[in-house]
Design a protein around this motif. Structure first.
Motif, PDB file in Angstrom:
ATOM      1  N   SER A 472       0.966  -1.324  -0.073  1.00 18.34           N
ATOM      2  CA  SER A 472      -0.131   0.313   0.035  1.00 18.34           C
ATOM      3  C   SER A 472       0.917   1.151  -0.081  1.00 18.34           C
ATOM      4  O   SER A 472       0.235   2.378  -0.063  1.00 18.34           O
ATOM      5  N   THR A 473       2.265   1.310   0.266  1.00 18.23           N
ATOM      6  CA  THR A 473       2.960   2.519   0.047  1.00 18.23           C
ATOM      7  C   THR A 473       3.036   2.885  -1.344  1.00 18.23           C
ATOM      8  O   THR A 473       3.501   4.101  -1.796  1.00 18.23           O
ATOM      9  N   PHE A 474       2.485   2.185  -2.434  1.00 16.36           N
ATOM     10  CA  PHE A 474       2.320   2.541  -3.755  1.00 16.36           C
ATOM     11  C   PHE A 474       1.102   3.404  -3.858  1.00 16.36           C
ATOM     12  O   PHE A 474       0.914   4.216  -4.961  1.00 16.36           O
ATOM     13  N   LYS A 475       0.106   3.211  -2.882  1.00 14.46           N
ATOM     14  CA  LYS A 475      -1.121   4.084  -3.125  1.00 14.46           C
ATOM     15  C   LYS A 475      -1.129   5.608  -3.197  1.00 14.46           C
ATOM     16  O   LYS A 475      -1.675   6.174  -3.959  1.00 14.46           O
ATOM     17  N   PRO A 476      -0.112   6.198  -2.877  1.00 18.70           N
ATOM     18  CA  PRO A 476      -0.167   7.578  -2.917  1.00 18.70           C
ATOM     19  C   PRO A 476       0.259   8.186  -4.347  1.00 18.70           C
ATOM     20  O   PRO A 476      -0.204   9.217  -4.854  1.00 18.70           O
ATOM     21  N   PHE A 477       0.986   7.279  -5.079  1.00 19.22           N
ATOM     22  CA  PHE A 477       1.176   7.309  -6.594  1.00 19.22           C
ATOM     23  C   PHE A 477      -0.457   7.438  -7.115  1.00 19.22           C
ATOM     24  O   PHE A 477      -0.457   8.462  -8.158  1.00 19.22           O
TER      25      PHE A 477
END
Length: 785
Positions: A472-477
């Motif tokens: 989920s650290t990809f979600k900000p993109f």
């Protein structure tokens, strides 16, 4: 009747002139062939010696190793962090070597050492005739030549042949440059006897706690026996095998007349008594990880400098001064934070594993486990060494299953044990790993770099070398793309209903939520819908603009973080939000100077504008929700980080809890933490223990408390993010994001979206309790379903 003469058939006599002509042709052909072979071999040797068929080592590097000056690494707070130096060694001269040691070497490795000029044709012929069963064809000089090449010889027969030609060429060069006595001394000084025992003097101290000139005959024979197989014939690890091979050396000394029978009988009757004193490596602890990356970066700059100026500089010889961006205090705090948290985490994991018959794996059968183990075995130096020695696969596996003395990692310090290398690999696979990188968003300066937990046991950097699924650290993109391309704001509503596409299904909670709540609680259906509306190609392009170079999955599940990306890339991307939308390439080096203080390289920041400051601050505002009331809030409070501290963050948990992430940004510092294991099948069973908020976030919290407490660092808990001049914070006033700030010629309003039904709430839903486990329950998705 008429008489007829009988006709006799006759054969013509050979033409002597033609016969002589034919013989002359054959003689001419033979001479031409002979000269062609001679010229071919000469040409081949010339090509090899000149490096036309591959790089050749410089034999000059053997001369005067004591005069080399190590390059020094200085931190941003002017502390000597370490040095780039050759392995710890203490060269000795021929006169310092005991005669028994020299005799043993010649008897075992090269009986005609005094007679040949580097290549012994008799030994080569014998090795070819008997297939190596009666000894190899390599002379002592050839073996020294081989030591000058880095890495093991290739298993490819053609490459091995060229390697042998190179060794012959170097051996001839060595014989021209050095005397026989010097070659023997250089050979003993260059040999690696393991346990950081580089050279015979260090080996004598490590294994027998004495200087080389004090060695006895049996001890000297023991070291010569180690030359053929340092691991298998190691007196500390395998004393029985070492004694057997030592006695073989002594027997050869007897047969060649170096010792008499009474001396031989006395020597073989003595047991091997090791007085072991290990020496610390020049690459120790945490520092080795950033030095691993730093060395590669410096080498590129030095090569560019040589091309530009024609001057060659050597990192290990020329006493360079390398000034890095790392802060020694922050580096220490990061190391301490990892040790503190992982010590406790490891205890919890070990307790859970006691109930697991396939420890440390879940959901794997024996075949799969054996496959992982064999892959690990083949990566070890032990396997490569035994393979290079010509051992069969079956013999190697027997060696790996035989108990031996060794050290293993524990958080309480290294532990001396007796176990098989196979069991050692299985043991170390259950040790939790971590990586941490910390940087200043405004400058790109890397302030802390912890690539792993212990270089001696885990030589793999998790900051820039290792790529793991980011979850989920990809979600900000995804959210940033929706803001930039769709004109959405933190208050825009998105459906949180379950999402289905074909056979793929993502469970949702129903109803609709704001963008800020969606990212704060890491809701998967929201991220999926935003990626679908924005276009996955646009999400990927933004990630590329933010410095992510790793391959990214093009399919819709990419929104949940299916791709493997490095800490280095992720932190550089996140830091863009805190740097007003400007991506600054993370850098570790400030400048490099030569020994006289002349600047070799001064590294300037590489900056690229990716988004305007309003978009960037909007992302910070969204991610502040994660730490204020979202997936990170509960653990931050439990770890003593007050709610008054402005933190933009994001947790991440991957499939089956294999990886736990936390990216935390305060106004002057951004930090990314990853925690996991070597194999993805090793993990906590429950998300309650294995989520990013429990695995990665505690390290960040421990680290930042130390940073905040050190006032000299000027990173304070009361620092606030700088808001854009026209930012009010109210959702009604965020509509200016839809006018004039877009890079796509204007942005759409919510009403203009192609699929408005996707953001209409289906039905009201009762909010769940604010617990980390509940909030993260949606993060762990099986992307294969």
């Amino acid at each position: 009747m008429e008489n007829k003469k009988t006709e006799h058939k006759t054969f013509p006599l050979p033409d002597k002139k033609k016969a002589k002509s034919g013989i002359r042709k054959w003689i001419k052909f033979i001479w031409i062939a002979f000269f062609a072979v001679v010229l071919g071999i000469s040409g081949l040797f010339f090509a090899v010696s000149q490096g036309f068929v591959g790089d050749m080592p410089d034999v000059k590097e053997l001369e005067n190793p004591d005069i080399y000056v190590a390059s020094e690494i200085y931190s941003s707070d002017n502390v000597l962090l370490g040095k780039f130096e050759k392995e710890k060694t203490k060269p000795v001269t021929y006169k310092q070597l005991p005669p028994y040691l020299v005799y043993a070497l010649q008897a075992k490795e090269d009986e005609r050492f005094k007679e040949h000029s580097g290549i012994d044709l008799k030994s080569i012929a014998r090795a070819i005739r008997f297939g190596g069963e009666r000894g190899g064809g390599s002379t002592i000089t050839q073996q020294l030549a081989k030591l000058l090449f880095t890495g093991n010889a290739s298993q490819n027969k053609i490459e091995r042949a060229f390697q042998k030609l190179k060794e012959w060429s170097v051996a001839v060069s060595l014989e021209k440059r050095y005397t026989k006595e010097e070659i023997i001394a250089l050979y003993f000084n260059k040999m690696d006897f393991l346990f950081n025992a580089k050279g015979i003097e260090m080996a004598s101290r490590v294994y027998f706690n004495k200087s080389v000139n004090q060695l006895t005959l049996p001890e000297a024979a023991t070291f010569v026996a180690m030359l053929e197989a340092p691991r298998r014939n190691n007196p500390y690890r395998n004393p029985e095998k070492a004694k057997v091979r030592r006695d073989v050396v002594l027997k050869q000394m007897l047969e060649t007349g170096y010792i008499d029978n009474s001396t031989y009988e006395k020597a073989v009757s003595e047991p091997i008594v090791v007085d072991f004193h290990e020496i610390e490596s020049v690459e120790e602890g945490y520092s080795a990880y950033y030095k691993f990356y730093l060395r590669k970066e410096i080498q590129q700059y030095l090569e560019a400098y040589e091309k530009e100026t024609g001057k060659e500089l050597n990192l290990y010889k020329n006493g360079l001064k390398i000034y890095v961006t790392l802060d020694s205090r922050m580096q220490r705090y990061a190391e301490e934070a990892i040790k503190e948290h992982l010590t406790a985490l490891q205890k919890n994991f070990d307790n859970e594993m006691r109930r697991n018959p396939n420890r440390p794996y879940y959901n794997l059968n024996k075949t799969q486990i054996n496959g992982l183990m064999m892959s690990a075995v083949k990566r070890t130096g032990r396997y490569k060494q035994l393979k290079a020695e010509g051992m069969s696969e079956d013999s190697i596996m027997l060696d790996f299953h035989e108990p031996t003395k060794m050290t293993r990692f524990t958080w309480q310090g290294e532990e001396e044990v007796e176990m098989s290398p196979w069991d050692s690999i299985r043991y170390h696979k259950q040790i939790a790993q971590a990586g941490l990188m910390s940087m200043e968003p405004a400058t790109g300066d890397i302030k802390a770099w912890v690539g792993g937990i212990n270089w001696q046991h885990f030589q793999y950097d998790h900051v820039k070398q290792g790529k793991r699924q980011v979850g989920s650290t990809f979600k900000p993109f995804v959210y940033a793309t929706a803001i930039m391309h769709l004109g959405m704001t933190p208050c825009s509503a998105v459906s949180n209903a379950s999402y289905s596409k074909g056979s793929w299904h993502v469970k949702g909670g129903g109803g609709s939520v704001t963008m800020k709540e969606g990212i704060a609680k890491s809701l998967n259906p929201v991220a999926i819908r935003l990626a679908e509306m924005s276009g996955t190609e646009n999400v990927i392009q933004l990630a590329r603009d933010l410095g992510v170079t790793s391959p990214i999955d093009k399919h819709l599940p990419m929104a949940l973080g299916t791709s493997d990306i490095t800490i280095y890339e992720m932190l550089g991307a996140f830091s863009t939000f805190a740097n007003f939308g400007n991506y600054t390439k993370p850098e570790m080096i400030w400048r490099i100077e030569d020994a006289n203080g002349r600047v070799i390289k001064e590294v300037k920041p590489v900056v690229k504008e990716v988004m305007n400051e309003m978009y960037a601050y909007t992302m910070l505002d969204l991610m502040k929700g994660v730490t204020e009331f979202g997936t990170a809030s509960g653990e931050l409070r439990r770890r003593g980080i007050p709610a008054s501290v402005e933190i933009a963050g994001k947790t991440g948990t991957t499939q089956k809890n294999s990886d736990g992430w936390f990216v935390g940004i305060v106004p002057k510092l951004a930090t990314d933490v990853w925690v996991g294991w070597e194999d993805r099948a090793t993990h906590f069973w429950s998300t309650g223990e294995g989520q990013g908020a429990k695995m990665g976030l505690p390290i960040w919290a421990i680290y930042m408390k130390k940073v905040f407490a050190d006032k000299a660092l000027n990173i304070l808990p009361e620092d606030k993010f700088i808001k854009p001049a026209n930012w009010t914070g109210s959702c009604s006033d965020l509509n200016n994001l839809r006018n004039g700030y877009g890079d796509e010629g204007g942005l759409q309003s919510i009403d203009e979206l192609k699929n408005p039904t996707q953001i209409v709430p289906e039905k009201p839903v009762k909010k769940e309790e604010n617990s980390n486990e509940t909030l993260n329950s949606g993060e762990d998705i099986d992307f294969n379903k």
